[in-house]
Each structure stands twice: as C-alpha cells, then as structure tokens.
Scaffold this active site. Sequence first.
Site, PDB file in Angstrom:
ATOM      1  N   LEU A 236      40.542  31.363  35.655  1.00  0.00           N
ATOM      2  CA  LEU A 236      39.708  31.451  34.452  1.00  0.00           C
ATOM      3  C   LEU A 236      38.269  31.018  34.710  1.00  0.00           C
ATOM      4  O   LEU A 236      37.329  31.625  34.183  1.00  0.00           O
ATOM      5  CB  LEU A 236      40.299  30.601  33.315  1.00  0.00           C
ATOM      6  CG  LEU A 236      41.405  31.269  32.485  1.00  0.00           C
ATOM      7  CD1 LEU A 236      42.732  31.204  33.230  1.00  0.00           C
ATOM      8  CD2 LEU A 236      41.534  30.623  31.127  1.00  0.00           C
ATOM      9  N   HIS A 237      38.076  29.996  35.536  1.00  0.00           N
ATOM     10  CA  HIS A 237      36.716  29.485  35.734  1.00  0.00           C
ATOM     11  C   HIS A 237      35.832  30.454  36.517  1.00  0.00           C
ATOM     12  O   HIS A 237      34.619  30.249  36.612  1.00  0.00           O
ATOM     13  CB  HIS A 237      36.740  28.108  36.412  1.00  0.00           C
ATOM     14  CG  HIS A 237      37.242  28.093  37.811  1.00  0.00           C
ATOM     15  ND1 HIS A 237      38.410  27.463  38.180  1.00  0.00           N
ATOM     16  CD2 HIS A 237      36.738  28.610  38.964  1.00  0.00           C
ATOM     17  CE1 HIS A 237      38.602  27.590  39.476  1.00  0.00           C
ATOM     18  NE2 HIS A 237      37.587  28.290  39.980  1.00  0.00           N
ATOM     19  N   LEU A 238      36.439  31.503  37.081  1.00  0.00           N
ATOM     20  CA  LEU A 238      35.647  32.489  37.820  1.00  0.00           C
ATOM     21  C   LEU A 238      34.922  33.465  36.899  1.00  0.00           C
ATOM     22  O   LEU A 238      33.954  34.109  37.311  1.00  0.00           O
ATOM     23  CB  LEU A 238      36.555  33.289  38.761  1.00  0.00           C
ATOM     24  CG  LEU A 238      37.307  32.497  39.837  1.00  0.00           C
ATOM     25  CD1 LEU A 238      38.253  33.422  40.581  1.00  0.00           C
ATOM     26  CD2 LEU A 238      36.334  31.831  40.795  1.00  0.00           C
ATOM     27  N   GLN A 288      27.716  29.612  39.276  1.00  0.00           N
ATOM     28  CA  GLN A 288      28.258  30.906  39.678  1.00  0.00           C
ATOM     29  C   GLN A 288      28.149  31.937  38.555  1.00  0.00           C
ATOM     30  O   GLN A 288      28.426  33.116  38.760  1.00  0.00           O
ATOM     31  CB  GLN A 288      29.714  30.783  40.110  1.00  0.00           C
ATOM     32  CG  GLN A 288      30.691  30.574  38.948  1.00  0.00           C
ATOM     33  CD  GLN A 288      32.124  30.428  39.407  1.00  0.00           C
ATOM     34  OE1 GLN A 288      32.380  30.099  40.556  1.00  0.00           O
ATOM     35  NE2 GLN A 288      33.054  30.669  38.523  1.00  0.00           N
TER      36      GLN A 288
END
Length: 329
Positions: A236-238, A288
């Site tokens: 999910l954090h991507l 990111q």
Amino acid sequence: MNHTDNLLQFINGYKLSNALFIAAELKIFDYIDGVNSVETISNQLSVDPKALEIILDVFCSMNLIRKSDDKKYILEAEWKPLLDSRSKSSMISLIQLEHYLSTKHTGEDRFKDVLISGRGSDDLNLNAKEGKENVYGCVMDAGGQYSSVCIAREFNKVKKGTILDVGGGMGTHAIKICQFNPQLNIDIVDKAEMKEQCIKNIKEHGMEDRIHFLTGDIRDISLEKKYDGILESNVLHLFSDKMNQKLLVKLASALHKGGILIMHDFFLSEDKAKRPVSSIYTLDWMMQGSFFHADAQDIKQWVEAVGLEFIKEVQYERIPTSIIITKKI
C-alpha cells in the site's frame, strides 16, 4: 533527559546513522564477542584503534553493546540477531540499503523539493533502473521472517484453496503460509525483476508445486480467477490513496465470498502521531510520491467502500508494522 539533550540527539542523529552505516559496511558487530580487544578488532578490520574505540563507546551509549570491566566489548543478546551479519534475521542489509537511500533518494535537497512541489519521484522505476529490485527483495526476506509467521497464522482461517500474494517479492510470506497450512496454494504476483530469486527461494523450500510466480504489475494485469484469500504486504505504501482504492476494487472482485484480504504495512496510529517508526517511514513514502499516511480508520473506509468487512487491526511488539484483516461479505 531534558529537552535540550533530546533536541541535540535529534540534531545529531545523522552522525549516529553514519556510525551504523560504516559498522554495517565493515561488519564490525560480527567481531564484538567480549573476547577480542579493541586492538585485535582494529587489526582484523584494518582501522585505527582509537577511532574504533570512540565509535564502540558511542554504541555503548545507545545500549547496542556494553563494555566489560577489562574493556572488552560485548554485543547485547537482544541485539545480536539483528546486528550480526551471519544471523538469519540480521538487519545489516537494511542498514546498508538505508545508507544507499540516504545518498541517492532521501537527501536534504530532495526533501526540500518535495515539500515545495508536493511531488515525489517514482522509486519503483528508479529502483529498477538502478538494479535495486533484488536488494529490496533480500532486505524484505530477512526482515520479514517474524511478520511472515504472524501473517501465516491469520491465514489459518482459510482451510483450503488458493491465496494471492500481491508483490510477494522473494516468496517469504508465501512459503511461511504454505508451511503453516498444507491445504493452501499461493499465486505470487510481482515484477519480472523478482522472478529468478523468488523461484530459487521457493525451490529451496520444496514449494514449487504449491507456489507459482505470475509476472506482472498488479496495477496493470487482469486477475483471471477468484481467490480464497489475498495478501498485500508492504504494498500500500508504494501507491497513492487513489491508486490503492482502485486496486481494492480489483482485489475485492477477485475474492470469493467469505474470503479474507490481509494488509500488512506501516499503518499509523489514529492520531497519526503515536507510532514513531511508522511516522518516520511516511517521509520515505512522501519522497517516493505516494504520500502514504493511512491509519486503520482510513483503511476501514476504503475496504467498506468495495464490499469488504473490516475485522480488526493487529499490532505486535516485535515489529513496527501491523496487520489489518478484512473479509468479503
């Protein structure tokens, strides 16, 4: 400790990081055995003994090691599995990766650029271009040994069938799930860069008949069958909130009724401020470009919008991440 001391520690935190980075590079902690003197260790590492003593005393102040009465240094038992490079659960590879990121991806100039522009960089593509996909996979494999046990226990509720492991990397979680439950098979979906190492890991554990690697980006591929369970671990954090919600529609559609979807990630506390490690990593997600900043209540809203029931969030003392369990109604 007073506020001034606290602030000074924060200001100088990068110096402690640099000490850890060089210790990881030289594998200094492998030599801290309570037997060898500083002089002996410095000779083995080809470093200056006085400089080494200063660094080791700093590590003593951090309670990573301790000094005996005869001035021998001892790696504390609770730190040895994490700091000895020969340990299966060693975090030395993570320290080395963070060193790389600090020089390439998370420097002061980039922080400032993101803060002003509100736009980060797509590290998924950067990592592929820089040949770092397998480095990440190895780090996640080493660091995921305990979390894989926690995840596998939750999948024990699925008595038989097939699990989809999204972004399964080296197959760490898939292997553990299969070890816990002999009636389950796993499909791993991940990028081509991960295929060779993942399949090698699967074969080493004798799981090639039960775990299969599907090459692709979960954002683009079509899921041709339904699953009894789905895992999203550190996925999910991507992605942005918008993309995660879009992916949840796809994953919910691929889940059998009564099937469970488990999400494992650096979820924040409800007030977004009481889980320091998760909070620190949100700076990475900001850099990111995903700006992942979600707590369990955010995830609850997302899953309920696609017909899933939020069951619970589970936290564990030994890992900074937590697990959210949902079920298709």
